[in-house]
Write a protein that holds these residues in place. Structure first.
Motif, PDB file in Angstrom:
ATOM      1  N   GLN A 145       0.859  -1.204   0.097  1.00  0.00           N
ATOM      2  CA  GLN A 145      -0.006  -0.058   0.087  1.00  0.00           C
ATOM      3  C   GLN A 145       0.725   1.167   0.081  1.00  0.00           C
ATOM      4  N   GLY A 146       1.974   1.321   0.762  1.00  0.00           N
ATOM      5  CA  GLY A 146       2.683   2.594   0.858  1.00  0.00           C
ATOM      6  C   GLY A 146       3.187   2.866  -0.381  1.00  0.00           C
ATOM      7  N   GLN A 147       3.620   2.149  -1.434  1.00  0.00           N
ATOM      8  CA  GLN A 147       4.536   2.154  -2.514  1.00  0.00           C
ATOM      9  C   GLN A 147       3.400   2.566  -3.603  1.00  0.00           C
ATOM     10  N   TRP A 148       2.154   1.900  -4.081  1.00  0.00           N
ATOM     11  CA  TRP A 148       1.450   2.260  -5.001  1.00  0.00           C
ATOM     12  C   TRP A 148       0.537   3.595  -4.718  1.00  0.00           C
ATOM     13  N   SER A 149       0.053   3.699  -3.305  1.00  0.00           N
ATOM     14  CA  SER A 149      -0.811   4.784  -2.817  1.00  0.00           C
ATOM     15  C   SER A 149      -0.197   5.961  -2.792  1.00  0.00           C
ATOM     16  N   ARG A 150       1.423   6.184  -2.891  1.00  0.00           N
ATOM     17  CA  ARG A 150       2.013   7.148  -2.769  1.00  0.00           C
ATOM     18  C   ARG A 150       2.796   7.592  -4.039  1.00  0.00           C
ATOM     19  N   ALA A 151       2.638   6.805  -5.019  1.00  0.00           N
ATOM     20  CA  ALA A 151       3.255   6.860  -6.358  1.00  0.00           C
ATOM     21  C   ALA A 151       2.660   8.232  -6.969  1.00  0.00           C
ATOM     22  N   ALA A 152       3.444   8.890  -7.872  1.00  0.00           N
ATOM     23  CA  ALA A 152       3.057  10.062  -8.775  1.00  0.00           C
ATOM     24  C   ALA A 152       1.959   9.749  -9.323  1.00  0.00           C
ATOM     25  N   ASP A 153       1.639   8.696  -9.814  1.00  0.00           N
ATOM     26  CA  ASP A 153       0.711   8.162 -10.837  1.00  0.00           C
ATOM     27  C   ASP A 153       0.083   6.760 -10.236  1.00  0.00           C
ATOM     28  N   PRO A 154      -0.942   6.813  -9.277  1.00  0.00           N
ATOM     29  CA  PRO A 154      -1.083   5.526  -8.540  1.00  0.00           C
ATOM     30  C   PRO A 154      -1.801   4.361  -9.613  1.00  0.00           C
TER      31      PRO A 154
END
Length: 231
Positions: A145-154
């Motif tokens: 969750q911490g990776q994709w949810s905080r990505a510039a383009d989820p």
């Protein structure tokens, strides 16, 4: 018979022999293999039948974790970007699964309750995956969750997890563009609010409201509630 006539007849016979011989030689390839008398029949390539795309109703159908006939039903209202929901799924659910779901005493049904666009897109992606990969994909998405949810383009980040789950880029793009699916997920959230008074995530509704657990509570809290409902 006249000698001249015999000579002409002999020449004709020799000429016919040469013609037949040339015809036979001309019908053979240089490697000595005889060509087929008739050309091969040209057939159209076989078209593989494609499975029809699942309907919106199929995509929105409940995904049951455990025995559908288990006496205790746990409705799990969670948002895919909720840290407490991720904590439940990664830490507490495995214990509940071992003690109650795998033993046939309880089943869990995940109900989407997105609080933001990233959570909505993650819920959509999971529902577009094959049904048997739904909960494994949820597990991966909560753990990362911490990776994709905080990505510039989820959405782009989520697509990578969809591909790992065996979904093609075409399926993922169609899924993200499925407005009916998005509307259905949001409607499910409204049902949770109106019917079960869900206001925060995670919220767990047991046996149609016989018990309600709010927040990422301990395994012991769930065990006590389930034990009271097991028949």
């Amino acid at each position: 018979m006249n000698r001249n006539l015999l000579g002409i007849t002999a020449l004709i016979a020799v000429g016919m022999t040469l013609i037949i011989g040339l015809a036979v030689v001309g019908s053979r390839p240089s490697n000595g293999q005889t060509l087929p008398v008739q050309p091969p029949v040209q057939t159209a390539p076989v078209q593989m039948a494609q499975a029809p795309a699942p309907s919106t109703a199929d995509l929105l159908a409940d995904r049951v974790l455990g025995n559908p006939n288990a006496p205790v039903t746990i409705l799990d209202y969670s948002s895919m970007t909720c840290p407490h929901c991720a904590a439940f799924h990664t830490e507490t659910l495995p214990k509940i699964k071992e003690a109650y779901i795998d033993t046939g005493k309880a089943k869990l049904i995940f109900r989407d309750f997105p609080f933001d666009q990233a959570a909505l897109r993650a819920s959509m992606l999971a529902r577009c995956a094959p049904a048997e990969r739904y909960y494994p994909l949820l597990d991966v998405l909560f753990k990362s969750q911490g990776q994709w949810s905080r990505a510039a383009d989820p959405v782009k980040a989520l697509a990578q997890y969809g591909k790992l789950a065996g979904m093609s880029e075409q399926v993922i793009n169609a899924c993200m563009a499925n407005q009916a699916l998005a509307d259905g997920i949001l409607q499910s959230r409204l049902v949770g609010q109106d019917k079960y008074k869900v206001e925060a995530t995670p919220t767990f509704v047991l046996n149609e409201g016989a018990a309600t657990i709010s927040g990422a509570q301990s395994f012991e809290t769930f065990a006590a509630a389930i034990d009271k409902l097991v028949k």
